[in-house]
Design an enzyme around this catalytic site. Structure first.
Site, PDB file in Angstrom:
ATOM      1  N   ASP A 263       0.879  -1.152   0.000  1.00  0.00           N
ATOM      2  CA  ASP A 263       0.000   0.000   0.000  1.00  0.00           C
ATOM      3  C   ASP A 263       0.926   1.214   0.000  1.00  0.00           C
ATOM      4  OD1 ASP A 263      -3.160   0.682   1.688  1.00  0.00           O
ATOM      5  OD2 ASP A 263      -2.060   1.789   0.139  1.00  0.00           O
TER       6      ASP A 263
HETATM    7  C1  GLC Z   1      -4.262   4.526  -0.152  1.00  0.00           C
HETATM    8  C2  GLC Z   1      -5.149   3.305   0.035  1.00  0.00           C
HETATM    9  C3  GLC Z   1      -5.112   2.344  -1.112  1.00  0.00           C
HETATM   10  C4  GLC Z   1      -4.935   3.135  -2.392  1.00  0.00           C
HETATM   11  C5  GLC Z   1      -3.529   3.720  -2.345  1.00  0.00           C
HETATM   12  C6  GLC Z   1      -3.253   4.596  -3.568  1.00  0.00           C
HETATM   13  O1  GLC Z   1      -3.642   4.871   1.036  1.00  0.00           O
HETATM   14  O2  GLC Z   1      -4.996   2.578   1.248  1.00  0.00           O
HETATM   15  O3  GLC Z   1      -6.344   1.609  -1.115  1.00  0.00           O
HETATM   16  O4  GLC Z   1      -5.102   2.295  -3.530  1.00  0.00           O
HETATM   17  O5  GLC Z   1      -3.280   4.459  -1.170  1.00  0.00           O
HETATM   18  O6  GLC Z   1      -4.090   5.715  -3.538  1.00  0.00           O
END
Ligand code: GLC
Length: 743
Positions: A263
């Protein structure tokens, strides 16, 4: 004709020759694994490390020297996020990247219709393809453990079987376009507060029976090409480099051959990232170029620090090659995939899909005296009350926020659907917060309000006295602290004093219909005093049209709840007995330890077993027609572990309207050596019936439907003995039961 054949033969020969000259890594006709191995042999160590981490906010490099393209990712699960500048969260301000917002995944789950998931995946995949994206960062399948979780609207409810059955067709639909899904957030990311520092402990039974199945289905049945690891920790190790989850379970037990993405900002340690199964690092350190050195991407954990370890022998090449292999495979499955179509965006087909999925996912919770569908035969006066009747819901909520080409509000949808057949007036009723902007995308709505709550209520009540119908459209919104990423709600109740407005309207008009827009269960203290209640979710660009379709009866509602609506927060297992779902903060570190003590008793499993009556049960949903279930019968009353049992129940549409009913099959283990939920969903089927029509709905179950996960033996065990199968219209509405024995 002869000349054509000659020419064609020459062209094909030329292509074959040309292809023969291309190295396999560049040869679209070569099998993917051959392309991967050829690329690997040609790449330098630095090139292999380079493809393991981001080079911008949403993309990672390919290998320019070898003609291997870079990999572009995009949010999100409900639609394709607007373009951003190289290293920004804010939108770039393009004028050709407005999209269709499809319904949130709670609504998709509420359709209980895998065909809708397939339609959804195909459609959103076409939009991602058109936008030149290779990886769609979704869908999310984290289990609904608390109704306070800010991101439940992005997920598929409280039951692992429902989430498993619905995520698979979505994945296949997206990937049919040559776009990868990135199923998230693996795993145990079940609330948003302290999401970077929550260390979850859970017994293996609950892990394997509740929290893993949807991810396992995504990998083993859906064939997802990538997985996004979660922010939180398990066993004091971040999920983005957690050996137990990424290596032992995902790659070894399940045989996952895709790439694990972190993430954004979820990576915290180079050595763990190297050895514990992370393949592609995104978002560490930078929030745009302001936070991180100018060469921030070189500072990523899997960038120079990894290169240095390889150079001085502290990291082995085999592991490097394994990571690079997985990322190359992802690239060759997507960015470098031959024969991808052009995709398409904002097509009428996509709007029709969004409207159809929404219409199948809206849940009719209550319909006292058949107040719905609206009777438009006598030019009724319809008063619409509530901010959510006009508030845009596609902007905000975190990374799933979108810039839509259009979003039809409930008020506009109802006006369009009743034009010439009713007069529709509006009163604000309550005022929420201003909202209106996310990452540079603005709604353009000015929701400021100068009147007091009392004035707003007086106005609405005054108008309600003269109306034939009052439709209150309220619920939650995408503001922080409601249905929004990186925060949770503080309570179960509706915000902004909505309960008082609803009570006041109910007191003056019996034909009060409440349309609740939310991704979570909410408290409904007024439940017994209103005529009808629709759970309308966040349903995207076609929201107003889909809600109007159901209100006017153009669509007969067939949605069923994918989560329990509790009568009180304390009835929910992780909030029961004074428990704090957030766990406890360590004295000496910013770590929150939470233990999922309820084990497998999540959602209806808890309510059934503890005999707690919910406000509305998992699987509940009414129709404008009625259905009668006949007797559930089995093709045998004894089965051995080797064979299967087929259970059949006749279902009849006993009303005057065509409609659809989701028949649910639950299984009870009458006597087990371990604590088992009173019953568990093991199959379901949505059947469409004309008035008077009967269909025999059959389910064939094998031993795996009777088994529980034995943590000590680390395997699924089906204990011989008596079982009961229940055909049900909801987890609280069993229509017929059939006993059988496992020998
Ligand atoms: C965010 C989310 C994830 C998302 C990523 C990119 O923090 O947790 O679901 O796809 O970052 O935006």
């Amino acid at each position: 004709m002869k000349h054509c054949i000659t020419a064609l033969t020459a062209i094909l020969a030329g292509l074959a020759a040309a292809s023969a000259q291309l190295p396999p890594c560049q040869d679209p006709a070569a099998p993917i694994e051959q392309r991967v191995e050829d690329a690997l042999q040609r790449m330098t160590t630095a090139e292999k490390v380079a493809i393991l981490h981001a080079q911008s906010k949403f993309c990672s490099p390919g290998v320019k020297r070898l003609g291997i393209p870079e990999l572009w990712t995009t949010d999100g699960p409900h639609g394709v996020r607007p373009e951003v500048l190289w290293d920004e969260w804010r939108q770039a301000g393009w004028t050709n990247d407005s999209c269709v917002a499809f319904p949130a995944l709670t609504c998709l789950a509420a359709t209980w219709n895998p065909d809708m998931a397939a339609l959804y995946g195909q459609s959103i995949g076409e939009e991602a393809l058109y936008r030149g994206k290779d990886v769609l960062l979704g869908p999310g399948v984290n289990i609904y453990r608390t109704p306070l979780n800010g991101r439940n609207f992005e997920y598929m409810g409280e039951d692992p079987l429902l989430a498993s059955r619905m995520v698979v067709p979505y994945i296949k639909g997206v990937q049919a376009n040559g776009v990868a899904t990135c199923v998230k957030h693996f795993a145990l990311n079940n609330h948003e507060r302290n999401r970077h520092t929550t260390n979850v402990s859970v017994d293996d039974r609950a892990l394997y029976e509740i929290y893993l199945p949807a991810f396992k289905a995504a990998v083993n049945e859906g064939g997802t090409w990538s997985i996004m690891a979660a922010y939180n920790l398990h066993g004091d190790q971040h999920l983005c480099h957690n050996k137990r989850f990424l290596v032992d379970i995902l790659k070894n037990e399940w045989g996952f051959d895709g790439a694990v993405l972190s993430d954004w900002g979820g990576t915290h340690n180079t050595d763990e990232a190297i050895t514990n199964g992370l393949d592609l690092e995104f978002g560490s350190w930078t929030n745009g170029l302001s936070n991180g050195a100018s060469n921030a991407y070189a500072n990523y954990y899997l960038a120079d620090p990894y290169l240095n370890r390889l150079a001085d022998g502290r990291a082995d090449t085999a592991t490097l090659n394994e990571k690079a292999r997985r990322v190359l495979r992802l690239i060759f499955r997507t960015a470098a995939r031959p024969g991808k179509g052009p995709g398409n965006m904002c097509s009428e087909a996509h709007y029709a899909a969004a409207r159809r999925i929404a219409g199948e996912g809206i849940v009719l919770l209550r319909n006292r005296g058949g107040v719905l569908p609206l009777d438009l035969s006598r030019q009724p006066r319809i008063l619409v009350v509530g901010e959510n009747a006009l508030r845009m819901m596609t902007v905000g909520g975190g990374s799933s926020s979108l810039k839509v080409q259009r979003e039809v509000s409930p008020l506009d949808g109802l006006r369009a659907a009743t034009a010439g057949r009713a007069t529709v007036t509006y009163a604000r009723g309550y005022a929420g917060d201003a909202g209106g902007e996310f990452d540079g995308v603005t709604t353009g709505q000015d929701l400021t309000e100068t009147r007091t709550p009392a004035e707003l209520i007086d106005e609405a009540v005054g108008m309600a006295r003269q109306a034939d119908y009052v439709i209150f459209v309220g619920g939650l919104n995408k503001s922080a602290g409601q249905d929004c990423e990186d925060a949770d709600r503080a309570s179960l109740g509706l915000p902004y004093g909505q309960d008082a407005v609803i009570e006041a309207l109910a007191a003056v008009n019996p034909n009060l219909i409440v349309v609740n827009i939310s991704g979570n269960a909410v408290a409904m203290p007024w439940n017994d005093r209103v005529g009808a209640i629709l759970q309308a979710w966040y349903i995207g660009s076609e929201a107003g049209n889909a809600i109007a379709d159901v209100l006017t009866g153009r669509v007969n509602p067939s949605g069923k709840l994918p989560m329990t609506f509790p009568a009180a927060l304390a009835d929910v297992p992780c909030h029961a007995d004074g428990r704090d779902y957030l766990g406890t903060r360590r004295a000496d570190a910013d770590i929150w330890d939470v233990s999922y003590d309820e084990g497998v008793l999540v959602g209806y499993r808890w309510f059934d077993t503890k005999k707690i009556k919910p406000l509305y049960a998992f699987g509940h949903g009414l129709s404008y027609t009625t259905f009668e279930y006949g007797k559930l019968t089995a093709d045998r009353d004894h089965i051995t572990a080797a064979d299967s049992i087929t259970l059949t129940v006749p279902v009849t549409n006993t009303g005057s309207l065509a409609g659809a009913e989701t028949v649910q099959l639950y299984i009870s283990d009458v006597k087990a050596s371990v604590l088992r939920p009173a019953k568990e969903l093991k199959a379901f089927e949505k059947v469409y019936l004309e008035p008077g029509q009967t269909k025999n709905v059959s389910f064939t179950l094998g031993r795996d439907a009777l088994a529980y996960f034995d943590a000590d033996r680390h395997e699924w065990v089906a204990e011989p003995g008596r079982f009961k199968a229940h055909a049900a219209a909801s987890s609280a509405d069993i229509r017929s039961t059939c006993p059988f024995t496992l020998d």
